[in-house]
Design an enzyme around this catalytic site. Structure first.
Site, short mmCIF file in Angstrom:
data_model
loop_
_atom_site.label_atom_id
_atom_site.label_comp_id
_atom_site.label_asym_id
_atom_site.label_seq_id
_atom_site.Cartn_x
_atom_site.Cartn_y
_atom_site.Cartn_z
N GLY A 154 -6.21 -11.13 -13.97
CA GLY A 154 -5.03 -12.28 -13.98
C GLY A 154 -5.16 -12.95 -12.91
N ARG A 155 -3.96 -13.53 -12.37
CA ARG A 155 -3.97 -14.35 -11.22
C ARG A 155 -4.36 -13.52 -9.78
NH1 ARG A 155 0.87 -16.82 -13.39
NH2 ARG A 155 1.87 -14.68 -13.14
N ILE A 156 -3.77 -12.42 -9.63
CA ILE A 156 -4.12 -11.34 -8.70
C ILE A 156 -5.48 -10.89 -8.47
CG2 ILE A 156 -3.58 -9.45 -7.12
CD1 ILE A 156 -0.73 -9.86 -8.16
N THR A 221 -3.34 -1.90 -6.15
CA THR A 221 -2.18 -2.59 -5.87
C THR A 221 -1.30 -3.18 -7.11
OG1 THR A 221 -3.74 -4.64 -5.89
CG2 THR A 221 -3.25 -3.44 -3.80
N ARG A 223 0.55 -0.79 -10.09
CA ARG A 223 1.71 -0.24 -10.44
C ARG A 223 1.03 1.35 -10.42
NH1 ARG A 223 4.32 -3.84 -8.95
NH2 ARG A 223 5.98 -4.40 -10.00
N GLU A 252 7.66 6.30 -6.43
CA GLU A 252 7.99 5.57 -5.08
C GLU A 252 9.25 5.96 -4.66
OE1 GLU A 252 6.62 1.56 -5.16
OE2 GLU A 252 4.66 2.10 -6.00
N HIS A 271 3.78 -0.01 -0.72
CA HIS A 271 4.01 -0.93 -1.69
C HIS A 271 4.15 -2.16 -0.77
CE1 HIS A 271 5.55 -2.02 -5.97
NE2 HIS A 271 5.13 -3.04 -5.68
C1 DGY Z 1 5.74 -7.27 -7.77
O1 DGY Z 1 6.13 -8.58 -7.50
O2 DGY Z 1 5.89 -6.95 -8.87
C2 DGY Z 1 5.41 -6.38 -6.67
O3 DGY Z 1 5.17 -5.15 -7.02
C3 DGY Z 1 6.64 -6.41 -5.40
O4 DGY Z 1 6.14 -7.56 -4.77
#
Ligand code: DGY
Length: 304
Positions: A154-156, A221, A223, A252, A271
């Protein structure tokens, strides 16, 4: 004047402006409100501005009968029971897009740190173990020419892929319909970018870890729940994979005595993917825009 409950102090201009227009109540604690306190403070709220640390579920909706909108300060929404919100007609907003680059930066920082063994090297200096230049000390993975599997493009994921290509890496983008195993087998680095859903929970389990190279690095990065953490701990001890660099864990916060922190070659940060001043201020702007639209009975500009 509508009543808005914000579950943490947010020192950003958009929130200060919201407080000029509405009756804003802010949780004063440094830690998130415990569920009973959250329910009590939300009882007369028309809108909630929540964090990923707040569980927004049926019990909270029951306790807040006036609720007209929930704005999560996150792109993720796995802390919210979306079916329950939908059933009650409560719109839920998130903050997509603005945290893409910051989170991709952090993912890449973790990739570099694990590949070049920065935590181990820095720790050795701190312990006074830097005796001389070592011809074979701290040998790491060279990213140029290495292969990165981006799981969840996706975007990230795509922003991480762009960075990787600029470093001369070969990139395999794995979308939800693609088979994961061939990418795991080929990758030197596996970076996770899927949302947490029933389908992605423990996507990286013992079997997936066994598919990876013994020299491979796992970066998460997304979940914590996307990885079977017990299996990861075992894999790190057994040398099934070489290293893991994690911005997210399950649970967490991760207790300081958690076995994950005693596993070899693991780097854990708390996080902080979206933690830049600019990104958090823009997330706050989007959350406030979602609240205003929800209160006005209009479609949210940034719905889940
Ligand atoms: C999100 O935006 O879902 C991150 O995990 C917290 O910034």
């Amino acid at each position: 004047m509508a009543r808005v409950f914000i579950t943490r102090s947010l020192p950003f201009p958009a929130v200060a402006e919201l407080a000029e227009r509405h009756d804003v109540d802010v949780w004063e604690g440094e830690l998130p409100p415990p569920p009973d306190q959250l329910r009590a403070r939300a009882a007369d709220a028309d809108a909630l501005l929540t964090m990923v640390t707040d569980r927004v579920d049926a019990a909270l909706f029951d306790a807040a009968p006036n609720l007209r909108v929930v704005a999560n300060l996150a792109v993720g929404s796995d802390n919210i029971d979306l079916d329950e919100a939908r059933r009650r007609g409560i719109p839920v907003g998130v903050t997509p897009g603005v945290l893409t680059e910051a989170t991709a930066d952090l993912a890449f920082a973790l990739i570099l740190a694990a590949a070049r063994r920065l935590p181990q090297a820095a720790e050795a200096v701190r312990r006074g173990e830097w005796r001389t230049w070592e011809p074979a000390g701290f040998l790491g993975l060279e990213l140029h020419g290495a292969t990165l599997a981006v799981v969840g493009a996706g975007r990230i994921g795509q922003a991480v892929a762009r960075r990787a290509r600029a470093f001369g890496m070969e990139v395999i983008e794995v979308r939800s319909a693609d088979p994961l195993e061939p990418a795991l087998e080929r990758a030197d680095v596996v970076s996770l970018h899927t949302p947490l859903t029933p389908q992605t929970r423990h996507l990286i389990d013992a079997a997936a870890l066994r598919r990876m190279k013994p020299t491979a690095i796992l970066v998460n990065t997304a979940r914590g729940g996307v990885v079977d953490q017990d299996a990861l701990i075992e894999a790190l001890h057994a040398g099934t994979i070489a290293a893991a660099a994690l911005d997210v864990t399950d649970p967490e916060p991760l207790p300081a005595d958690h076995p994950l922190l005693r596993a070899p070659n693991v780097l854990v940060v708390p996080h902080i993917g979206s933690a830049t001043g600019r990104t958090r201020a823009r997330m706050a702007e989007m959350a406030v825009a979602n609240i205003e639209a929800g209160l006005a009975g209009e479609p949210l500009p940034h719905p889940v």
